[in-house]
Design a protein around this motif. Structure first.
Motif, PDB file in Angstrom:
ATOM      1  N   SER A   2       0.823  -1.209   0.000  1.00  0.00           N
ATOM      2  CA  SER A   2       0.000   0.000   0.000  1.00  0.00           C
ATOM      3  C   SER A   2       0.859   1.262   0.000  1.00  0.00           C
ATOM      4  O   SER A   2       0.583   2.213  -0.728  1.00  0.00           O
ATOM      5  CB  SER A   2      -0.921  -0.020   1.221  1.00  0.00           C
ATOM      6  N   TRP A   3       1.904   1.253   0.816  1.00  0.00           N
ATOM      7  CA  TRP A   3       2.777   2.436   0.884  1.00  0.00           C
ATOM      8  C   TRP A   3       3.566   2.620  -0.405  1.00  0.00           C
ATOM      9  O   TRP A   3       3.844   3.746  -0.814  1.00  0.00           O
ATOM     10  CB  TRP A   3       3.715   2.330   2.083  1.00  0.00           C
ATOM     11  N   SER A  50      -3.873   3.871   1.951  1.00  0.00           N
ATOM     12  CA  SER A  50      -4.129   3.256   3.255  1.00  0.00           C
ATOM     13  C   SER A  50      -5.622   3.075   3.485  1.00  0.00           C
ATOM     14  O   SER A  50      -6.066   2.046   3.996  1.00  0.00           O
ATOM     15  CB  SER A  50      -3.545   4.113   4.383  1.00  0.00           C
ATOM     16  N   THR A  53      -6.951   0.146   1.450  1.00  0.00           N
ATOM     17  CA  THR A  53      -6.448  -1.107   2.004  1.00  0.00           C
ATOM     18  C   THR A  53      -7.232  -1.477   3.265  1.00  0.00           C
ATOM     19  O   THR A  53      -7.674  -2.617   3.417  1.00  0.00           O
ATOM     20  CB  THR A  53      -4.945  -0.994   2.322  1.00  0.00           C
ATOM     21  N   SER A 108      -9.208   7.068   6.698  1.00  0.00           N
ATOM     22  CA  SER A 108      -8.041   6.319   7.179  1.00  0.00           C
ATOM     23  C   SER A 108      -8.114   6.072   8.678  1.00  0.00           C
ATOM     24  O   SER A 108      -7.892   4.954   9.146  1.00  0.00           O
ATOM     25  CB  SER A 108      -6.750   7.068   6.833  1.00  0.00           C
ATOM     26  N   ALA A 112      -8.919   2.445  10.373  1.00  0.00           N
ATOM     27  CA  ALA A 112      -7.851   1.876  11.207  1.00  0.00           C
ATOM     28  C   ALA A 112      -8.371   1.591  12.611  1.00  0.00           C
ATOM     29  O   ALA A 112      -8.068   0.543  13.202  1.00  0.00           O
ATOM     30  CB  ALA A 112      -6.656   2.828  11.255  1.00  0.00           C
TER      31      ALA A 112
END
Length: 127
Positions: A2-3, A50, A53, A108, A112
């Motif tokens: 992802s990064w 992010s 994902t 995000s 998370a």
């Protein structure tokens, strides 16, 4: 992964925007406005990978009610902010991109949190 995708997207868009605004416009004022929002564009793209994902993780976990609630809330907030921007003289492209940065940051962070990646540190067990 992802990064890596985020890094490539940020690098490519930054290069294109900083060196290639002629591909979008011949107007120097528009080109300058696009260049001024480059940091927010890069920040948005960095957070997007992010967010998607983590969204995929939540989809696999079948967290549909949570995802629907998040998108409904963020959607209403985004529309309300954009309407306020349109009614406010003197604000422009930077304000629109600031809302988009907030949209990506919200996704995000909320995703998370729900995925369990954001939690308070636990006190060390007494020995």
């Amino acid at each position: 992964v992802s990064w890596t995708i985020a890094a490539v997207a940020v690098a490519a868009s930054s290069l294109l925007i900083s060196r290639g605004t002629a591909a979008f416009t011949a107007d120097a004022g528009v080109a300058a406005a696009i260049t001024r929002v480059l940091p927010m564009t890069a920040l948005t793209l960095a957070m997007h990978s992010s967010a998607v994902t983590l969204e995929g993780l939540l989809l696999v976990q079948r967290r549909f009610p949570f995802l629907c609630g998040v998108y409904a809330g963020i959607g209403v907030a985004t529309v309300a902010l954009h309407r306020a921007i349109l009614r406010t003289p003197g604000v422009g492209l930077g304000a629109i991109w600031a809302v988009y940065v907030g949209f990506q940051a919200s996704r995000s962070l909320l995703f998370a949190w729900r995925a369990g990646l954001l939690s308070r540190p636990r006190a060390a067990a007494a020995l």
